[in-house]
Design a protein around this motif. Structure first.
Motif, PDB file in Angstrom:
ATOM      1  N   ASP A  36       0.683  -0.991  -0.031  1.00 46.08           N
ATOM      2  CA  ASP A  36       0.057  -0.022  -0.036  1.00 46.08           C
ATOM      3  C   ASP A  36       0.938   1.209  -0.129  1.00 46.08           C
ATOM      4  O   ASP A  36       2.135   1.224  -0.063  1.00 46.08           O
ATOM      5  N   SER A  37       0.266   2.573   0.261  1.00 46.36           N
ATOM      6  CA  SER A  37       1.157   3.616   0.034  1.00 46.36           C
ATOM      7  C   SER A  37       2.167   3.632   1.214  1.00 46.36           C
ATOM      8  O   SER A  37       2.023   3.157   2.332  1.00 46.36           O
ATOM      9  N   ILE A  38       3.182   4.325   0.896  1.00 48.03           N
ATOM     10  CA  ILE A  38       4.479   4.420   1.745  1.00 48.03           C
ATOM     11  C   ILE A  38       3.753   5.231   3.093  1.00 48.03           C
ATOM     12  O   ILE A  38       4.273   4.566   4.152  1.00 48.03           O
ATOM     13  N   LEU A  39       3.302   6.176   3.328  1.00 46.63           N
ATOM     14  CA  LEU A  39       2.829   6.682   4.431  1.00 46.63           C
ATOM     15  C   LEU A  39       1.512   5.824   5.213  1.00 46.63           C
ATOM     16  O   LEU A  39       1.767   5.943   6.420  1.00 46.63           O
ATOM     17  N   SER A  40       0.779   5.006   4.290  1.00 43.90           N
ATOM     18  CA  SER A  40      -0.136   4.202   5.072  1.00 43.90           C
ATOM     19  C   SER A  40       0.681   3.190   5.754  1.00 43.90           C
ATOM     20  O   SER A  40       0.252   2.734   6.906  1.00 43.90           O
ATOM     21  N   ARG A  41       1.783   2.646   5.340  1.00 44.88           N
ATOM     22  CA  ARG A  41       2.714   1.852   5.962  1.00 44.88           C
ATOM     23  C   ARG A  41       3.225   2.437   7.465  1.00 44.88           C
ATOM     24  O   ARG A  41       3.452   1.639   8.323  1.00 44.88           O
ATOM     25  N   ILE A  42       3.667   3.660   7.274  1.00 46.68           N
ATOM     26  CA  ILE A  42       4.315   4.222   8.308  1.00 46.68           C
ATOM     27  C   ILE A  42       3.283   4.861   9.281  1.00 46.68           C
ATOM     28  O   ILE A  42       3.392   4.583  10.645  1.00 46.68           O
ATOM     29  N   TRP A  43       2.378   5.253   8.922  1.00 48.19           N
ATOM     30  CA  TRP A  43       1.255   5.860   9.790  1.00 48.19           C
ATOM     31  C   TRP A  43       0.066   4.985  10.489  1.00 48.19           C
ATOM     32  O   TRP A  43      -0.191   5.024  11.449  1.00 48.19           O
ATOM     33  N   ASN A  44      -0.379   4.038   9.357  1.00 40.80           N
ATOM     34  CA  ASN A  44      -1.521   3.557   9.775  1.00 40.80           C
ATOM     35  C   ASN A  44      -1.593   1.624   9.870  1.00 40.80           C
ATOM     36  O   ASN A  44      -2.654   1.070   9.867  1.00 40.80           O
ATOM     37  N   LYS A  45      -0.173   1.267   9.674  1.00 36.86           N
ATOM     38  CA  LYS A  45      -0.130   0.040   9.917  1.00 36.86           C
ATOM     39  C   LYS A  45       0.904  -0.491  11.019  1.00 36.86           C
ATOM     40  O   LYS A  45       1.720   0.253  11.308  1.00 36.86           O
ATOM     41  N   PRO A  46       0.674  -1.688  11.542  1.00 40.52           N
ATOM     42  CA  PRO A  46       1.928  -2.144  12.433  1.00 40.52           C
ATOM     43  C   PRO A  46       3.137  -2.339  12.072  1.00 40.52           C
ATOM     44  O   PRO A  46       3.214  -2.600  10.749  1.00 40.52           O
ATOM     45  N   SER A  47       4.201  -2.104  12.825  1.00 41.85           N
ATOM     46  CA  SER A  47       5.490  -2.659  12.412  1.00 41.85           C
ATOM     47  C   SER A  47       6.000  -3.359  13.614  1.00 41.85           C
ATOM     48  O   SER A  47       5.811  -3.144  14.938  1.00 41.85           O
ATOM     49  N   VAL A  48       7.187  -4.150  13.381  1.00 44.88           N
ATOM     50  CA  VAL A  48       7.926  -4.866  14.444  1.00 44.88           C
ATOM     51  C   VAL A  48       9.345  -4.602  14.102  1.00 44.88           C
ATOM     52  O   VAL A  48       9.756  -5.089  12.898  1.00 44.88           O
ATOM     53  N   THR A  49       9.899  -4.261  14.928  1.00 40.33           N
ATOM     54  CA  THR A  49      11.704  -3.979  14.871  1.00 40.33           C
ATOM     55  C   THR A  49      12.315  -4.576  15.918  1.00 40.33           C
ATOM     56  O   THR A  49      11.774  -4.324  17.265  1.00 40.33           O
ATOM     57  N   ILE A  50      13.474  -5.181  15.668  1.00 40.24           N
ATOM     58  CA  ILE A  50      14.355  -5.860  16.555  1.00 40.24           C
ATOM     59  C   ILE A  50      15.293  -4.931  17.031  1.00 40.24           C
ATOM     60  O   ILE A  50      16.247  -4.398  16.206  1.00 40.24           O
ATOM     61  N   THR A  51      15.188  -4.230  18.178  1.00 44.95           N
ATOM     62  CA  THR A  51      16.095  -3.275  18.475  1.00 44.95           C
ATOM     63  C   THR A  51      17.343  -3.620  19.443  1.00 44.95           C
ATOM     64  O   THR A  51      18.258  -2.640  19.762  1.00 44.95           O
ATOM     65  N   GLY A  52      17.459  -4.844  19.816  1.00 45.47           N
ATOM     66  CA  GLY A  52      18.598  -5.234  20.709  1.00 45.47           C
ATOM     67  C   GLY A  52      18.375  -6.739  20.641  1.00 45.47           C
ATOM     68  O   GLY A  52      17.292  -7.473  20.662  1.00 45.47           O
ATOM     69  N   ILE A  53      19.631  -7.477  20.821  1.00 45.95           N
ATOM     70  CA  ILE A  53      19.951  -8.769  20.792  1.00 45.95           C
ATOM     71  C   ILE A  53      21.163  -9.062  21.616  1.00 45.95           C
ATOM     72  O   ILE A  53      22.190  -8.376  21.686  1.00 45.95           O
ATOM     73  N   ASP A  54      21.183  -9.970  22.625  1.00 45.05           N
ATOM     74  CA  ASP A  54      21.961 -10.405  23.561  1.00 45.05           C
ATOM     75  C   ASP A  54      22.628 -11.771  22.660  1.00 45.05           C
ATOM     76  O   ASP A  54      21.865 -12.618  22.950  1.00 45.05           O
ATOM     77  N   ALA A  55      23.837 -11.712  22.260  1.00 44.06           N
ATOM     78  CA  ALA A  55      24.351 -13.009  21.643  1.00 44.06           C
ATOM     79  C   ALA A  55      25.744 -12.784  21.684  1.00 44.06           C
ATOM     80  O   ALA A  55      26.407 -11.506  21.798  1.00 44.06           O
ATOM     81  N   PRO A  56      26.716 -13.845  21.384  1.00 46.41           N
ATOM     82  CA  PRO A  56      27.973 -13.537  21.355  1.00 46.41           C
ATOM     83  C   PRO A  56      28.443 -12.629  20.315  1.00 46.41           C
ATOM     84  O   PRO A  56      28.046 -12.517  19.135  1.00 46.41           O
ATOM     85  N   THR A  57      29.267 -11.640  20.449  1.00 44.82           N
ATOM     86  CA  THR A  57      29.867 -10.901  19.661  1.00 44.82           C
ATOM     87  C   THR A  57      30.816 -11.270  18.607  1.00 44.82           C
ATOM     88  O   THR A  57      31.182 -12.756  18.863  1.00 44.82           O
TER      89      THR A  57
END
Length: 464
Positions: free
Chosen positions: A294-315
């Motif tokens: 769908d439209s780009i702004l619909s994706r940003i304003w009107n739809k859900p999103s899921v982001t992985i913002t942190g992870i604990d794992a061996p470097t």
């Protein structure tokens, strides 16, 4: 005192004259590393509150100016210091509450900054520094507008004005609801201006009329009782990282759109917004494709999103031939306007539990909720705000949605259900709030300060 017909122009001239001092004071605030996150020096947040309080005191407009805290109900700990100021309305005028926050995000990797994050630096018409845009500029837009109003109208104007400059917004506003409850009488207002959003672009003002909500939590994924040799048991034993990769991949479909049953979308029109603009504003290079449909702004304003913002794992540096028994990730899930955050979290948790591979054991902790927000645009104050923005910028404002979240607005709505809430801001799409090289576009700030001064003048002339 100026005449009624010349008042707006007098306020405009005073506001333009107030910009240099406001920018200088902004620079002084940026130099204070007021990070409210655990592990950082609380004394710097206190120092920031004291500096902001001094600026408010110097206005000589308020019945009282205080630095106050509230207790965080869940922990019993003291929240971060906020600045509270009150001035009673007279002669039937409304009261406006001006909100901004003086705490800032951590700087992240300092090597990515082109100039030191707490040394305000001017380059190409922008002021660079942590908090230069988000949100110490919001504070200085409020203070500068009040300076202009005082200069043009004198100190005895009739508008009621309350100030609430928070000290922990970036860290989650843990004591916000309690602060509102403790100080409800002092904060009560007819109009609330939240100066913590952005504009359509550097030259075009905006009123934010929708905000996505947020669900943030830590997910622990465990498959082994202890670490084991990857050569001895790999191929037969699932390690936690493998389970995490397989599980997290189920959150999105092949287009990158969120694939969680129970998360809703909002059906609303969006302005034209080209992929080239997205690439420029988000830093998306050629060859990397946008996600979703769908439209780009619909994706940003009107739809859900899921982001992985942190992870604990061996470097990479510490990599070894080991099957990891446990992996932890932080998920930040944006929720479409119209859906309750707790309802959305229940859908996400159910999805993850249903899709856990190889019998992996899941644990959910540190869950934080923030509900979405939709503005009622029918109020009289919205109309006056649009007029002030059009006059201050010289361009008609745009109603926008924002993909980000301001969860505490739900607390404001609950505590002050009769107030009209205006979400504005001084940022433009290149401000890079929360990122290295955060900056404030100076001309945008100038227009924002003038617009707010004109709004204050308009409200001072309004009898409710």
């Amino acid at each position: 005192m100026t005449s009624d017909t010349s008042r707006p122009e007098a306020v405009r001239e005073a506001a333009l004259g107030a910009v240099p001092a406001a920018l200088a004071d902004l620079g002084a605030l940026v130099r204070i590393p007021s990070i409210a996150f655990p592990g950082f020096d609380r004394a710097e947040v206190q120092r920031s509150a004291e500096a902001v309080s001094a600026l408010v005191d110097e206005l000589d407009l308020f019945d009282r100016v205080e630095i106050k805290t509230a207790v965080i109900p869940e922990t019993g700990e003291e929240g971060m210091p906020a600045v509270l100021a009150t001035r009673a309305a007279k002669n039937g005028r409304p009261t406006i509450l001006l909100y901004a926050h003086h705490d800032v995000q951590p700087v992240g990797d300092e090597d990515l900054w082109e100039s030191p994050p707490f040394e305000p630096t001017v380059r190409d018409g922008r002021i660079y520094g942590r908090g230069a845009a988000d949100d110490k500029a919001g504070i200085m837009a409020h203070v500068g507008a009040l300076r202009a109003l005082r200069e043009a109208l004198g100190a005895d104007f009739d508008l009621g004005v309350n100030l609430f400059f928070e000290g922990e917004e970036e860290a989650g506003s843990a004591s916000f609801a309690q602060f509102l409850a403790d100080n409800a009488d002092a904060l009560r207002a007819d109009v609330i201006v939240v100066a913590d959003s952005g504009n359509w672009d550097a030259a075009t003002p905006a009123l934010t009329v929708s905000l996505r909500g947020n669900v943030r939590f830590t997910l622990d994924i465990e498959t082994l009782e202890h670490a084991s040799h990857s050569g001895m048991f790999g191929g037969a034993v699932p390690d936690a990282m493998m389970a995490a990769v397989r599980l997290l991949d189920t959150l999105w479909d092949e287009d990158g759109a969120v694939a969680v049953d129970g998360l809703t979308s909002r059906d609303a029109d969006t302005p034209e917004y080209r992929e080239e603009t997205l690439r420029d504003e988000a830093g998306l290079p050629d060859g990397v494709t946008p996600i979703g449909r769908d439209s780009i702004l619909s994706r940003i304003w009107n739809k859900p999103s899921v982001t992985i913002t942190g992870i604990d794992a061996p470097t990479v540096k510490n990599a070894s031939n080991t099957l990891a028994p446990k992996t932890s990730v932080v998920l930040s899930c944006r929720i479409a306007p119209g859906q309750d955050a707790r309802e959305a979290y229940a859908a996400i948790e159910a999805h993850l539990r249903a899709n856990a591979p190889f019998g992996a054991r899941l644990a959910f902790r540190d869950v934080d909720f923030g509900n979405p927000f939709l503005v009622d645009t029918s109020g009289w104050a919205v109309s006056q705000a649009r007029d002030a923005l059009a006059s201050g910028y010289g361009v008609d404002p745009v109603d926008i949605g924002v993909g980000g979240s301001i969860p505490f607005i739900a607390d404001l709505v609950r505590e002050f259900p009769g107030a009209q809430i205006l979400v504005t801001g001084v940022e433009d799409p290149h401000a890079r709030a929360h990122s290295p090289n955060e900056s404030l576009h100076i001309e945008t700030f100038r227009h924002a300060l003038v617009s707010e001064a004109l709004l204050l003048e308009s409200l001072d002339a309004t009898v409710r």
